[in-house]
Design an enzyme around this catalytic site. Structure first.
Site: not given
Lengths: 354, 431
Positions: B65, B307
């Site tokens: 993130l 991923d």
């Protein structure tokens, strides 16, 4: 960003060389043109390579991200014999350098009115990467990228073979040594198969062969005697020191015992077989001095021919560029005359014209 | 706020549900499913979902993130927006942040930022070892207390077998999922591409399948010895699928996942030296790709992950081997799965289970389900919506996708998180 037509990004819209990145995807006529042009630079009587004004006013930048003496020197000599303005830069680069600075370097040098970059870099695919980011009129010549390709070295090897054998066609060639880590070998294999050699063999221990040598279209031999039996050409590849430290081979001594080219072994090849080596040679590791300096060795000739072959590649690329701009100008002129004939396409006269 | 979504095809593997019906939401939770409203339910708002699919919000076991640190592009705010644009409402973020998430402070920071963004549910994964160095144990108990749902080494597996053995023994009493990625660094040896015909041709430093399988074999034995519940992340080889199947048969308490791009791409895609195809583990052979898909179909592979690795442009603007590995994948997880349903005979319910029920069960969380009283995280999909991925329309701060130009059938129209709309597609917003 330069976008080139066709599946092969090194060819221009006329199918001619714009960059010289790899031999993969090139046709027989591309290679023959290079070999014939190289021939024309060598005086048949004196073997001398004359200075010619072919690239007068052009600027060539040699960018070496990886150290090299011989390749760089022969490139510089070739460029000077073509009367180009030459600048050479050694660029020490860390593996984690940001793209910005890498491409900024390129673009800055390009802004200095560079016409052609000769680039050596430690990463496979680097020459292609640079070619995708230079201006459309700038050419990139690969002087070795990682373990991928070293096309001018392979072409000078082909030139040497042709000099001695007349033609590459139908020859049996054995390449001995570290195939896995060698960009030279990859390019040699491509050149040999494009020029239709009858058989390409690679000889060496399993640890120095790629896991899928069949993908390269070669026959693999782990036994030296079998591998060089009845061949016309033997190409020895330099063994790097770091191969010992990474447990790929035990020692230089054992390597020489298994794969060293001795006079006795050379006798297994055809009687008129030639021995080549891209240099610098490790005497007593890949090759016995008696063979390296013997009558069948053409190792030093390769160096001389390297100049002519590199001149050939550079002059072909520059003349292709000239041909392309002429072609475009003619096309534009033809289009303009069509537009004139067709009244609907004729632009209304502007005030300046009336 | 009471909401009814009417006449949608509700697909929820956790209830073996696939039927056209109504879904009722009260105060951010699912109130019920069925043609009749639950007792006392009166809707404040109605959404007509005729011809649309209703899916539980997807659960992604591995998505970066961008926070904290500048290693990756984006922020929790930008990347959770990308997630919900892809129908994902629960995200595990691996500990390879900067600083590494090996402390309560980082875990709490991640959760605070996620609460501020209020777009999706963020579940931090703690580092198994301090600084991910593979040497000293992190304070695993404290990480769990702070809210970590699992511990892992991200992309830097522990190399020393004794360290791993001790780590597993210690973790076995902490009731946390241990996620292991298998890669032997010595065999990898700086490689960047699968060792196969393509790497042989291009001269790219090779990573053989044994870099994964040798590490997997070692890890399976140590997992069995410790009796721990372990999850194996991002398998890439056919042989790995066989080894996992065999270990499951032996009764090991293990699960595993595969990254979605491994089910679509192969070593052949590396042929142009395009750094967008540089991923870790590398794209492997067609045979590996087929075996991985077969593993998903048979259930040997439990979950599919994005991923997601959002990268700045410069990180990919380099020669292949020097570029950073990774794909910005949040927005293509569901579309690529649906493509497998459309083109490769993957069963729809299985596909959805791999990104909802299965990952939720691996973590032991009440997510990825539309069961009554669970959080109303869901998306409305137009199964006939045709669209093309392009850098201009990507929501993520990382546009590093090799799937630009791919055409997809099935489009996320709206996503709800805790009963609130958090995403509307451009077409939907125009209405």
């Amino acid at each position: 960003m330069s976008k080139l037509a066709g599946p092969n990004i090194q060819l221009n819209e006329l199918g001619k060389l714009h960059h010289f990145l790899t031999l993969e995807g090139l046709k027989h006529h591309h290679l023959t043109e290079i070999l014939d042009t190289a021939e024309s630079f060598i005086n048949p009587n004196t073997k001398e390579i004359k200075k010619v004004p072919v690239l007068r006013g052009k600027t060539i930048m040699n960018l070496f991200f990886e150290p090299s003496t011989r390749t760089r020197t022969t490139f510089e000599i070739a460029e000077k014999r073509l009367s180009a303005d030459v600048e050479s830069l050694d660029i020490q680069t860390s593996a984690t350098k940001k793209g910005e600075s890498l491409l900024d370097t390129l673009w800055n040098l390009q802004a200095m009115q560079t016409d052609m970059f000769v680039i050596r870099h430690a990463q496979s695919g680097a020459a292609q990467f640079f070619s995708q980011h230079v201006a459309p009129h700038v050419h990139v010549l690969n002087a070795g990228d990682g373990q991928h390709a070293h096309p001018t070295q392979a072409m000078l090897d082909m030139f040497t073979i042709r000099k001695h054998k007349g033609d590459v066609f139908d020859l049996k060639v054995a390449i001995v040594g570290d195939v896995l880590h060698s960009r030279v070998v990859r390019s040699q294999i491509q050149a040999l198969s494009i020029l239709e050699a009858r058989e390409i063999r690679v000889v060496g221990p399993k640890t120095l062969m790629p896991e899928n040598p069949e993908a390269l279209g070669v026959h693999v031999y782990h036994d030296m005697e079998e591998g060089i039996k009845d061949v016309d050409v033997i190409i020895m590849v330099r063994l790097q020191n770091e191969r010992m430290t990474s447990a790929l081979i035990p020692s230089e001594k054992e390597f020489f015992k298994l794969y060293g080219l001795t006079e006795a072994r050379l006798a297994l090849a055809k009687p008129d077989a030639i021995v080549m080596h891209p240099g610098p040679i490790n005497r007593g590791v890949e090759i016995e001095s008696a063979v390296a300096d013997g009558p069948q060795s053409v190792i030093l000739e390769q160096v001389t021919y390297g100049i002519a072959v590199r001149m050939a590649v550079m002059s072909i690329i520059m003349s292709n560029a000239a041909q392309l701009s002429q072609h475009r100008a003619e096309k534009e002129a033809a289009q303009a005359s069509l537009d004139l004939e067709d009244p609907q396409n004729t632009a209304p006269p502007t005030e300046a014209n009336t | 706020m009471r909401l009814v979504i009417k006449n949608g095809r509700v697909i929820d593997p956790s209830q073996s549900l696939d039927e056209v019906t109504n879904l009722y939401i009260t105060r951010g939770r699912i109130a019920g499913i069925g043609s009749d409203a639950p007792e006392g339910f009166t809707a404040d708002q109605e959404v007509d979902a005729t011809g649309k699919w209703i899916l539980p919000g997807l659960v992604d076991l591995q998505a970066r993130l961008g926070e904290p640190g500048s290693h990756y592009a984006g922020s929790i705010a930008s990347e959770t927006k990308a997630a919900v644009a892809g129908g994902i409402t629960s995200i595990c973020c691996p500990p390879d942040t900067s600083p590494v998430n090996d402390s309560q402070a980082v875990t709490e920071l991640l959760q605070r930022r996620a609460r501020q963004a209020a777009t999706a549910f963020v579940m931090p994964i703690g580092a198994l070892t301090q600084g991910l160095k593979g040497e000293r144990l992190s304070n695993i108990h404290s990480l769990k207390q702070a809210g970590c749902v699992a511990v892992s080494q991200a992309n830097t597996p522990i190399q020393n077998p004794l360290t791993l053995k001790n780590t597993l023994a210690y973790s076995s009493t902490q009731d946390l999922v241990v996620m292991l990625r298998c890669e032997d660094q010595a065999i990898k040896n700086g490689g960047v591409a699968h060792s196969g015909p393509v790497s042989s041709r291009l001269g790219l430093p090779e990573i053989s399948a044994s870099a994964e399988t040798v590490a997997l074999a070692r890890d399976l034995i140590l997992v069995e010895e410790s009796g721990i519940k372990a999850h194996f992340s991002q398998l890439s080889c056919a042989r790995s699928v066989e080894m996992i199947a065999e270990a499951k048969k032996r009764g090991l308490n293990i699960t595993c996942d595969v990254a979605i791009h491994q089910l679509h791409l192969s070593e052949m895609d590396v042929l142009g030296f395009n750094s967008l195809f540089h991923v870790s583990p590398p794209l492997r052979s067609m045979q590996d790709k087929h075996a991985l898909l077969a593993g998903v179909k048979s259930g040997i592979i439990d979950a599919v992950v994005s991923d997601h690795t959002p990268l700045a442009k410069d990180d990919k603007l380099l020669p292949f081997g020097e570029s950073m590995p990774g794909i910005s994948g949040l927005e293509t997880l569901l579309p690529l799965l649906l493509k497998l349903v459309q083109d490769n005979g993957l069963d729809l319910l299985t596909a959805i289970r791999c990104v909802t029920q299965a990952p939720a069960e691996i973590l032991g969380v009440q997510k990825g389900t539309l069961k009554p009283n669970s959080s109303a995280d869901l998306s409305i999909i137009n199964p006939e919506g045709v669209w093309t991925l392009s850098p201009e329309t990507m929501v993520s701060a990382g546009q590093n996708s090799p799937f630009h130009g791919w055409e997809f059938v099935g489009q996320v129209e709206q996503t709800f998180f805790q009963g609130r709309p958090v995403f509307r597609s451009a077409q939907e917003a125009k209405r």
